[in-house]
Enzyme design. Structure first.
Site, short mmCIF file in Angstrom:
data_model
loop_
_atom_site.label_atom_id
_atom_site.label_comp_id
_atom_site.label_asym_id
_atom_site.label_seq_id
_atom_site.Cartn_x
_atom_site.Cartn_y
_atom_site.Cartn_z
CB CYS A 113 40.26 44.21 20.66
SG CYS A 113 40.08 43.66 18.88
CG HIS A 238 36.95 45.06 22.40
ND1 HIS A 238 37.02 45.88 21.41
CD2 HIS A 238 36.86 43.82 21.52
CE1 HIS A 238 37.00 45.57 20.19
NE2 HIS A 238 36.88 44.19 20.28
CG ASN A 268 35.72 44.80 16.92
OD1 ASN A 268 36.62 45.52 17.21
ND2 ASN A 268 35.61 43.71 17.07
#
Length: 312
Positions: A113, A238, A268
């Site tokens: 990430c 993020h 995500n």
């Protein structure tokens, strides 16, 4: 040249949208359960005939077009991804081949990430050192490939997509020094492992780490840029979970900044999440050319990397 800058950005998401109601028909969950815990309403899911490098190439092509450049203008391709199926050829080489970039250095960056902000820093360093004139930096992940769709704790989180930036030499630095690091002994907190590979995480551990340890690090990123959080026009963290993004942004103290909340629409998307959200802010006119924007990635390996950039 004294530095580098982001000349343009671009993003791409697959056409298929998976809603919370769709997921409620697959696992024991509900729209209320998902939105109250992670703030996600929809996510885009790539089909079996849409590999990671195709997502990446679409986003990269948009960034090139926005910069007014051709594939021949690029001499370095960096792709941040953790969902590459094959070991070789790497994603960067496959993206270069799809776009017709003639002879670039081509490398993948796997920091999950935090991958895009690591790759962006690497491109900045290469340009500053004179090893590259123009770099293409892409974050792309197909999280649907590594998700157990019977596990309601993880399948509600993920989405697929890609975002890209063109980085080029500049008289005035447009990418501030990176702050990066990790907590390797806690690498088990976020994993993509096994055969077949599957995404898993220790949600509470990640939440506590992100909301307590990361705010002072994000402030240090601003210090390295010679700015205060109040100077920021936008904050792009993020896109993991609204329950992480909102308290982290609040503790940072960027009171005048637009805070990216693309996770609500996109889920995500791992390495894609920051360039995807940033590109959308640019496209929507939420930020203007020259505005200082904090990019801050965190997650797998309990790694983090952040820098302040000037909006293209």
């Amino acid at each position: 040249m004294n530095g580098s800058r982001i000349a343009a950005v671009g993003h791409y998401q697959p056409a298929k949208v998976l809603t919370n109601e769709d997921l409620a028909g697959m696992v024991d969950t509900s729209d209320e359960w998902i939105t109250s815990r992670v703030g996600i309403r929809t996510r885009h899911i790539a089909g079996p005939d849409e590999p990671v490098d195709e997502l990446a190439a679409h986003a990269a092509a948009k960034a090139l077009a926005a910069a007014g450049l051709t594939p021949g203008d690029i001499d370095l391709v960096l792709v941040a991804t953790s969902t590459s199926v094959d070991r070789s050829p790497n994603m960067a080489a496959r993206v270069a081949a799809r776009l017709g970039i003639p002879s670039p250095a081509a490398m993948d960056v796997n920091v999950v990430c935090a991958g895009f902000t690591h790759a962006l820093a690497t491109a900045d360093h290469a340009v500053r050192a004179g090893a590259s004139v123009r770099a293409l930096v892409v974050g792309a992940d197909k999280m649907s490939d590594v998700t157990d769709w019977s596990d309601r704790s993880t399948c509600v989180l993920v989405g697929d997509g890609a975002g890209a930036a063109v980085v080029e030499a500049s008289d005035e630095p447009g990418i501030a020094p990176v702050l990066w690091g990790s907590v390797p002994e806690m690498g088990h907190a976020v994993r993509i492992e096994g055969t077949p590979a599957r995404f898993a995480q220790e949600g509470q551990s990640v939440y506590r780490w992100a909301t307590t340890q990361l705010p002072p690090l994000a402030r240090k990123v601003c210090e390295r840029a010679g700015l205060t959080p109040e100077d920021l026009a936008a904050v792009v963290l993020h896109q993991a979970n609204l329950r992480i993004i909102e308290p982290l942004a609040e503790k940072l103290g960027a009171v005048n900044a637009v805070v990216a909340r693309d996770v609500a629409e996109s889920g995500n998307t791992s390495a894609a999440s920051i360039p995807l959200a940033f590109s959308k802010l640019v496209e929507q006119g939420a930020v203007s050319t020259g505005d200082p924007v904090l990019l801050f990635g965190f997650g797998g390996n309990l790694s983090y990397a952040g820098q302040v950039v000037r909006c293209p």
